[in-house]
Structures are given as C-alpha cells and as structure tokens.
Design a protein around this motif. Sequence first.
Motif, PDB file in Angstrom:
ATOM      1  N   GLU A 110     -42.221  13.252 -20.622  1.00 37.40           N
ATOM      2  CA  GLU A 110     -43.169  13.599 -21.717  1.00 37.40           C
ATOM      3  C   GLU A 110     -42.753  14.844 -22.299  1.00 37.40           C
ATOM      4  OE1 GLU A 110     -47.433  12.622 -23.068  1.00 37.40           O
ATOM      5  OE2 GLU A 110     -47.204  13.387 -20.908  1.00 37.40           O
ATOM      6  N   TYR A 111     -42.801  15.943 -21.337  1.00 37.47           N
ATOM      7  CA  TYR A 111     -42.695  17.200 -21.485  1.00 37.47           C
ATOM      8  C   TYR A 111     -41.319  17.809 -22.355  1.00 37.47           C
ATOM      9  CZ  TYR A 111     -39.882  18.939 -17.729  1.00 37.47           C
ATOM     10  OH  TYR A 111     -38.980  19.144 -16.673  1.00 37.47           O
ATOM     11  N   ASP A 112     -40.140  16.804 -22.421  1.00 37.37           N
ATOM     12  CA  ASP A 112     -38.958  17.133 -23.097  1.00 37.37           C
ATOM     13  C   ASP A 112     -38.353  15.678 -23.310  1.00 37.37           C
ATOM     14  OD1 ASP A 112     -36.870  18.211 -24.420  1.00 37.37           O
ATOM     15  OD2 ASP A 112     -36.092  19.167 -22.594  1.00 37.37           O
ATOM     16  N   PRO A 113     -38.937  15.009 -24.333  1.00 34.80           N
ATOM     17  CA  PRO A 113     -38.368  13.593 -24.554  1.00 34.80           C
ATOM     18  C   PRO A 113     -37.065  13.926 -25.183  1.00 34.80           C
ATOM     19  CG  PRO A 113     -40.328  14.081 -26.179  1.00 34.80           C
ATOM     20  CD  PRO A 113     -40.325  15.143 -25.027  1.00 34.80           C
ATOM     21  N   LYS A 114     -36.720  14.956 -25.845  1.00 36.48           N
ATOM     22  CA  LYS A 114     -35.321  15.004 -26.726  1.00 36.48           C
ATOM     23  C   LYS A 114     -34.344  15.298 -25.668  1.00 36.48           C
ATOM     24  CE  LYS A 114     -37.405  16.986 -31.040  1.00 36.48           C
ATOM     25  NZ  LYS A 114     -37.436  18.015 -31.955  1.00 36.48           N
ATOM     26  N   ALA A 115     -34.640  15.425 -24.659  1.00 33.90           N
ATOM     27  CA  ALA A 115     -33.410  15.638 -23.405  1.00 33.90           C
ATOM     28  C   ALA A 115     -32.802  14.208 -23.282  1.00 33.90           C
ATOM     29  CB  ALA A 115     -33.989  16.296 -22.073  1.00 33.90           C
ATOM     30  N   GLY A 116     -33.681  13.055 -23.723  1.00 36.69           N
ATOM     31  CA  GLY A 116     -32.794  11.808 -23.362  1.00 36.69           C
ATOM     32  C   GLY A 116     -33.667  11.147 -22.140  1.00 36.69           C
ATOM     33  N   VAL A 117     -32.756  10.153 -22.047  1.00 38.95           N
ATOM     34  CA  VAL A 117     -33.154   9.159 -21.046  1.00 38.95           C
ATOM     35  C   VAL A 117     -32.942  10.014 -19.538  1.00 38.95           C
ATOM     36  CG1 VAL A 117     -32.812   6.841 -19.707  1.00 38.95           C
ATOM     37  CG2 VAL A 117     -32.623   6.986 -22.257  1.00 38.95           C
ATOM     38  N   VAL A 118     -33.819   9.817 -18.547  1.00 41.48           N
ATOM     39  CA  VAL A 118     -33.955  10.421 -17.276  1.00 41.48           C
ATOM     40  C   VAL A 118     -33.802   9.295 -16.211  1.00 41.48           C
ATOM     41  CG1 VAL A 118     -34.897  12.511 -17.807  1.00 41.48           C
ATOM     42  CG2 VAL A 118     -36.290  10.606 -17.060  1.00 41.48           C
ATOM     43  N   GLY A 119     -34.059   7.972 -16.426  1.00 42.53           N
ATOM     44  CA  GLY A 119     -34.061   6.944 -15.487  1.00 42.53           C
ATOM     45  C   GLY A 119     -34.512   5.597 -15.976  1.00 42.53           C
ATOM     46  N   ARG A 120     -34.734   4.541 -15.236  1.00 43.66           N
ATOM     47  CA  ARG A 120     -34.953   3.273 -15.536  1.00 43.66           C
ATOM     48  C   ARG A 120     -35.656   2.481 -14.412  1.00 43.66           C
ATOM     49  NH1 ARG A 120     -31.394   0.943 -19.495  1.00 43.66           N
ATOM     50  NH2 ARG A 120     -29.561   2.280 -20.040  1.00 43.66           N
ATOM     51  N   ILE A 121     -36.594   1.589 -14.875  1.00 45.14           N
ATOM     52  CA  ILE A 121     -37.401   0.879 -14.104  1.00 45.14           C
ATOM     53  C   ILE A 121     -36.250  -0.158 -13.456  1.00 45.14           C
ATOM     54  CG2 ILE A 121     -38.989  -0.919 -13.693  1.00 45.14           C
ATOM     55  CD1 ILE A 121     -40.730   0.607 -15.603  1.00 45.14           C
ATOM     56  N   THR A 122     -36.222  -0.233 -12.016  1.00 43.53           N
ATOM     57  CA  THR A 122     -35.077  -1.311 -11.461  1.00 43.53           C
ATOM     58  C   THR A 122     -35.936  -2.233 -10.775  1.00 43.53           C
ATOM     59  OG1 THR A 122     -34.916   0.644  -9.805  1.00 43.53           O
ATOM     60  CG2 THR A 122     -33.293   0.550 -11.766  1.00 43.53           C
ATOM     61  N   ALA A 123     -37.267  -2.148 -10.351  1.00 39.93           N
ATOM     62  CA  ALA A 123     -38.067  -3.121  -9.328  1.00 39.93           C
ATOM     63  C   ALA A 123     -39.415  -2.783  -9.762  1.00 39.93           C
ATOM     64  CB  ALA A 123     -37.675  -3.053  -8.039  1.00 39.93           C
ATOM     65  N   LYS A 124     -40.191  -3.824  -9.855  1.00 41.47           N
ATOM     66  CA  LYS A 124     -41.595  -4.155 -10.030  1.00 41.47           C
ATOM     67  C   LYS A 124     -42.380  -5.247  -9.312  1.00 41.47           C
ATOM     68  CE  LYS A 124     -43.639  -5.071 -13.806  1.00 41.47           C
ATOM     69  NZ  LYS A 124     -44.118  -5.204 -15.152  1.00 41.47           N
ATOM     70  N   SER A 125     -43.364  -5.153  -9.322  1.00 36.63           N
ATOM     71  CA  SER A 125     -44.273  -6.137  -8.860  1.00 36.63           C
ATOM     72  C   SER A 125     -45.625  -6.538  -9.673  1.00 36.63           C
ATOM     73  CB  SER A 125     -44.961  -5.947  -7.233  1.00 36.63           C
ATOM     74  OG  SER A 125     -45.978  -6.944  -7.076  1.00 36.63           O
ATOM     75  N   GLU A 126     -45.583  -7.470 -10.312  1.00 32.41           N
ATOM     76  CA  GLU A 126     -47.085  -7.836 -11.157  1.00 32.41           C
ATOM     77  C   GLU A 126     -48.066  -7.811 -10.475  1.00 32.41           C
ATOM     78  OE1 GLU A 126     -46.904  -8.064 -14.432  1.00 32.41           O
ATOM     79  OE2 GLU A 126     -44.751  -8.411 -14.973  1.00 32.41           O
ATOM     80  N   GLU A 127     -48.116  -8.520  -9.308  1.00 33.85           N
ATOM     81  CA  GLU A 127     -49.289  -8.758  -8.491  1.00 33.85           C
ATOM     82  C   GLU A 127     -49.538  -7.393  -7.836  1.00 33.85           C
ATOM     83  OE1 GLU A 127     -50.722 -11.246  -4.450  1.00 33.85           O
ATOM     84  OE2 GLU A 127     -48.387 -11.493  -4.840  1.00 33.85           O
ATOM     85  N   MET A 128     -48.744  -6.595  -7.054  1.00 33.55           N
ATOM     86  CA  MET A 128     -49.359  -5.432  -6.649  1.00 33.55           C
ATOM     87  C   MET A 128     -49.390  -4.172  -7.540  1.00 33.55           C
ATOM     88  SD  MET A 128     -50.348  -5.243  -3.609  1.00 33.55           S
ATOM     89  CE  MET A 128     -50.333  -3.720  -2.655  1.00 33.55           C
ATOM     90  N   ASP A 129     -48.979  -4.344  -8.876  1.00 35.87           N
ATOM     91  CA  ASP A 129     -48.899  -3.522  -9.953  1.00 35.87           C
ATOM     92  C   ASP A 129     -48.109  -1.985  -9.586  1.00 35.87           C
ATOM     93  OD1 ASP A 129     -49.400  -2.551 -12.473  1.00 35.87           O
ATOM     94  OD2 ASP A 129     -51.438  -2.345 -12.364  1.00 35.87           O
ATOM     95  N   TRP A 130     -46.825  -2.296  -9.187  1.00 33.55           N
ATOM     96  CA  TRP A 130     -46.084  -0.746  -8.861  1.00 33.55           C
ATOM     97  C   TRP A 130     -44.915  -1.242  -9.577  1.00 33.55           C
ATOM     98  CZ3 TRP A 130     -41.725  -2.524  -6.716  1.00 33.55           C
ATOM     99  CH2 TRP A 130     -41.510  -3.619  -5.804  1.00 33.55           C
ATOM    100  N   ALA A 131     -44.202  -0.135  -9.755  1.00 39.63           N
ATOM    101  CA  ALA A 131     -42.713  -0.187 -10.609  1.00 39.63           C
ATOM    102  C   ALA A 131     -41.881   0.994  -9.605  1.00 39.63           C
ATOM    103  CB  ALA A 131     -42.721   0.227 -11.867  1.00 39.63           C
ATOM    104  N   VAL A 132     -40.598   0.749  -9.309  1.00 39.83           N
ATOM    105  CA  VAL A 132     -39.841   1.742  -8.911  1.00 39.83           C
ATOM    106  C   VAL A 132     -38.877   2.206  -9.958  1.00 39.83           C
ATOM    107  CG1 VAL A 132     -37.823   2.100  -7.204  1.00 39.83           C
ATOM    108  CG2 VAL A 132     -39.771   0.782  -6.823  1.00 39.83           C
ATOM    109  N   ILE A 133     -38.559   3.392 -10.107  1.00 40.99           N
ATOM    110  CA  ILE A 133     -37.664   4.115 -11.179  1.00 40.99           C
ATOM    111  C   ILE A 133     -36.626   4.750 -10.394  1.00 40.99           C
ATOM    112  CG2 ILE A 133     -37.521   5.925 -12.952  1.00 40.99           C
ATOM    113  CD1 ILE A 133     -40.712   5.667 -13.052  1.00 40.99           C
ATOM    114  N   GLU A 134     -35.515   4.215 -10.975  1.00 39.72           N
ATOM    115  CA  GLU A 134     -34.188   4.873 -10.391  1.00 39.72           C
ATOM    116  C   GLU A 134     -33.803   6.145 -11.517  1.00 39.72           C
ATOM    117  OE1 GLU A 134     -31.006   3.123  -8.678  1.00 39.72           O
ATOM    118  OE2 GLU A 134     -31.796   1.154  -8.703  1.00 39.72           O
ATOM    119  N   PHE A 135     -33.611   7.323 -10.805  1.00 39.17           N
ATOM    120  CA  PHE A 135     -33.604   8.510 -11.745  1.00 39.17           C
ATOM    121  C   PHE A 135     -31.909   8.997 -11.821  1.00 39.17           C
ATOM    122  CE2 PHE A 135     -38.165   9.442 -10.709  1.00 39.17           C
ATOM    123  CZ  PHE A 135     -38.510   9.516 -12.241  1.00 39.17           C
TER     124      PHE A 135
END
Length: 209
Positions: free
Chosen positions: A54-79
């Motif tokens: 958020e503090y530097d969006p023009k720097a571009g993509v820093v990672g992606r979500i690679t796993a998540k759980s709808e039930e437990m409401d968590w997501a893992v981001i690989e940077f």
Amino acid sequence: MTLGGGSGIIVEQLDDPGMAADCTLTAVGRDGADRLVGLTAGHCGQVGSRLLAEYDPKAGVVGRITAKSEEMDWAVIEFDPARVVPTRRVTQSEINGVGGAPGVGDNVCKNGRTTGFTCGIVWETHPAWFASHVCADHGDSGSPVLRGDQLIGMVVAGKDFQVGPITVPLPSCQGAGDVIHQPDAATDIQMVLRDIDRQAGPGAGFRLI
C-alpha cells in the motif's frame, strides 16, 4: 521494500476484475520449504491474486496468494524475495513470537492499515476465535492481534455485542479514541497455523524471521 505484520496491502480481486481490496498483513516469515511468505485474512482475495504494498503501489507486484481457507478465513502469500524485506516491527508493534490464546479480561492490541495501533479488553473466547474491544474497521482484516510482543490472533470481522440473550448492534470503530463500537473477532493464530500445516502446502511450517 520492507513489509511485516501491520503493513497495508492491496489485493487483486479475481472474481471482480478491475477491483482491489485493502487488507493488512498478519506477519511475514518463512515456511518449511524456506519460501518467504506472509499471512492475511482469507476473504481478502483468491488463490492467484496479486498484491501491491500500500505504501508504494507503483513499485509493482510483490507477491501472490498461493493458499487459503474459506472456513478458517486465512490466506498465505508467497512474496518475491528479491522485492520484499521482512520485518517484525511496524510502527508501534513488534512481533517476537507466537503466543497462546487469550483469556477474558486480557488486554490485547492490534495493528491495522485503517485504524492503526489500538488496544482493548478481550470480551469472549471460543476454541478457534476470540472477540475483543480493539478498534478495527474495513481494511484492518488480517491485522495481527498481540499480547505484548506475542502474536495471538488475526482480525477477521466485526461482530454485534452480546449482553446475555440481548444483541446490541454497534457501529464499526472509526479510529483511536472511538470508545463505543462493535467488538472485533480474531481467529486464534495457533489454530490458523495448525490448519495451514494440515494442508501441507505453501505456508506449512511457518516461522517468524
């Protein structure tokens, strides 16, 4: 760029092209495969969603979500390790370990991109989550909840205040100093990490660095 628990992120919405969600990182570390990973709330995006800082969006993509759980409401981001430097300290909060679940009456704090660093009393506890009077609003999803310097939870939602059988609807918190607002629900981080380990994918074996 430097990112850690409490940093704001902008998350691509694959189910609504052209839209993005503001959320907050819970923590950054490495998993059992030594990948640089972060945690946030699962409802922030979908597997494959790209992230900006958020503090530097023009720097571009820093990672992606690679796993998540709808039930437990968590997501893992690989940077991208070439683009992200992990930190345990963001503004007033520092994460130096993972702690156990709180008890009713404990004072806890959260650090979020919308309402900042705020503290409050734990109102109720459950096996997988707890509710407290920390101040949180939209964009604070994923915020680390701390007892001292120990990570104990992840903010996922606001909830109505219960007085016995009576439900008292309250507004969401607007920021520090807003005393009358709805409690905020947080998942127990120990439960989240165990659930990630059970899936045996990205994020399994998470450790702070």
